[in-house]
Design an enzyme around this catalytic site. Structure first.
Site, PDB file in Angstrom:
ATOM      1  N   ASP A  32     -15.308  34.965   1.592  1.00 21.78           N
ATOM      2  CA  ASP A  32     -13.936  35.388   1.316  1.00 21.78           C
ATOM      3  C   ASP A  32     -13.858  36.522   0.295  1.00 21.78           C
ATOM      4  O   ASP A  32     -12.866  37.246   0.255  1.00 21.78           O
ATOM      5  CB  ASP A  32     -13.106  34.209   0.804  1.00 21.78           C
ATOM      6  N   HIS A  82     -19.343  28.156  -3.495  1.00 25.35           N
ATOM      7  CA  HIS A  82     -19.179  27.510  -2.199  1.00 25.35           C
ATOM      8  C   HIS A  82     -19.825  26.130  -2.249  1.00 25.35           C
ATOM      9  O   HIS A  82     -20.859  25.945  -2.887  1.00 25.35           O
ATOM     10  CB  HIS A  82     -19.825  28.360  -1.093  1.00 25.35           C
TER      11      HIS A  82
END
Length: 338
Positions: A274, A215
Site C-alpha cells: 500500500d 505487515h
C-alpha cells in the site's frame, strides 16, 4: 483464457442503463457491491453451487468488474461533479488494464507503458494468501451455502475499510501532510521528527500509525512492494516527480527506525504494497476514488479462488468460538438489583 474473459466483458442487456446509470452513488465501493448483487437477477442458475457453475460465474465477475468500476466512476462524475458522461463498450481484444484506462479517460487514450504498469498493479494485488480480511470473509460467507454474488459482496464490504483496501488512500493523505509540513524533503532529521509526531498522535489523523509500513505476514519485506517500487521509480522519472519519490523512499527508510525507538524494540518492519501503490496510481492520472475499486478489480481473482476452495474443501459452516471471561456470579432477581 484471455479470449474467454474477452467474450464475457459485455454487461447484460439493460444493466448499464437500469442499474448503473439509474442509481449513481458517491461511493464507488458501495456501488460495486450493489452491481454484484444485481448480477444475481441476470443469472439463470445463481444458486447452483457446483464447482463448474461457480467457475463460470467467477470468469463472468472477473471479466465484468472493470466495466462496473469504470462505468460507476463515469456515472458518479456525471451526476455529482457535472462532468461529461463518456460511455464506451469494453473491447474483447484488450486486457483488463487497457479496458480500464480506455473506459475512464475522456479521450480513451493510453500508452502501452501505462497499461503495462497498471497490469502489474493488478497482478500484485490479486492475492497473497487466505489470511487477508476480505478473503476470509469470502470463506466465512461461502461456508453458509449462499450464492457467489452474496459472498463476493461481503468481500467488497471488507475491502472498503481503510484498514484493508483503503490503506493506500491513508498513505496518500499522510504523505500529503508530510509534504506540506516538512520544509526540506531531503532532511532525514526533519522527516524523522515528523514521523515521531505521527507516532505520538500529534499529527495526521492522530491514530499513531505510519500507514503503509508493516505487515502481519511480510515482516522482512513485502515482495509486492519491492517490485512495485522499481516501477514507481521509473514512472516518477518519466513524470518529473522524483522529488516525491525520494521523499517516499526516505519515509520508508526512516519509519522502521522511528517505530522501533517508539516501541523500544528491534523488530523487523518494512513497507507494504500500500505504501507505493497510491503514488503509482496517482502518477497514472487515476482519481483517488478509484484506488480501492481497482484493488477490487484485482482481488476478485483471489476471492473467486477462495470461494471455489471453500466449496471443494469446506462442508461445515464457519462459526466463531466464544470464551466467557466474566467472573462467575450468583444470580440476583431483578427486584433485588440496584
Amino acid at each position: 483464457f484471455n479470449e474467454m474473459l474477452g467474450s464475457q466483458r459485455k454487461l447484460p442487456d439493460g444493466f448499464l442503463e437500469d442499474v448503473i446509470l439509474a442509481f449513481p452513488s458517491q461511493d464507488l465501493m458501495n456501488m460495486l457491491g450493489r452491481y454484484v448483487l444485481a448480477m444475481y437477477s441476470f443469472d439463470d442458475e445463481p444458486d447452483d453451487l457446483s464447482v463448474k457453475n461457480n467457475i463460470m460465474q467467477s470468469v463472468l465477475l472477473i471479466a465484468t468488474f472493470p466495466s462496473f468500476v469504470s462505468y460507476g466512476y463515469q456515472a458518479k462524475e456525471y451526476n455529482y461533479n457535472n462532468k461529461t458522461l463518456h460511455i464506451r463498450n469494453p473491447l474483447p481484444e484488450l486486457s483488463t488494464a487497457e479496458n480500464i484506462l480506455r473506459l475512464i479517460r475522456s479521450d480513451g487514450q493510453y500508452s502501452k507503458e501505462e497499461a503495462r504498469i497498471l497490469d502489474l498493479f493488478l497482478v500484485l494485488h490479486a492475492e497473497h494468501g487466505g489470511g487477508n480480511n476480505s478473503a476470509f470473509a469470502t470463506h466465512v460467507v461461502s461456508s453458509s451455502g449462499t450464492d457467489i454474488y452474496s459472498a463476493i459482496t461481503a468481500a467488497i464490504g471488507s475491502l472498503k475499510g481503510f484498514r484493508h483496501g483503503g490503506a493506500n488512500l491513508k498513505v496518500m493523505g499522510m504523505m500529503e501532510e508530510i509534504k506540506a509540513n516538512v520544509k526540506d524533503w531531503t532532511d532525514e532529521n526533519e522527516v524523522s521528527e515528523y514521523l515521531k509526531k505521527i507516532l505520538n498522535k500529534q499529527a495526521y489523523d492522530k491514530s499513531g500509525l505510519i500507514y503503509g509500513i508493516g505487515h502481519a505476514v511480510y515482516t522482512l519485506s513485502d515482495p509486492r512492494a519491492v517490485i512495485l517500487k522499481e516501477y514507481v521509480k521509473d514512472l516518477a522519472q518519466s513524470t518529473d516527480r522524483m522529488a516525491e519519490f525520494n521523499l517516499y523512499d526516505l519515509v520508508e527508510r526512516m519509519s522502521p527506525i522511528a517505530l522501533n525507538e517508539h516501541k523500544g524494540n528491534h523488530k523487523s518492519v518494512s513497507a507494504n504494497v500500500d505504501f507505493y501503490s497510491g503514488f503509482l496510481l496517482d502518477m497514472l492520472g487515476i482519481p483517488k476514488e478509484m484506488f480501492t475499486p481497482l484493488f477490487a478489480v484485482s482481488r476478485i481473482v483471489g476471492w473467486c479462488g477462495h470461494r471455489i476452495e471453500e466449496l471443494i474443501n469446506g462442508g461445515k459452516i464457519m462459526r466463531p468460538a466464544y470464551k466467557n471471561v466474566v467472573t462467575p456470579q450468583n444470580y440476583m432477581k431483578l427486584d433485588d438489583r440496584k
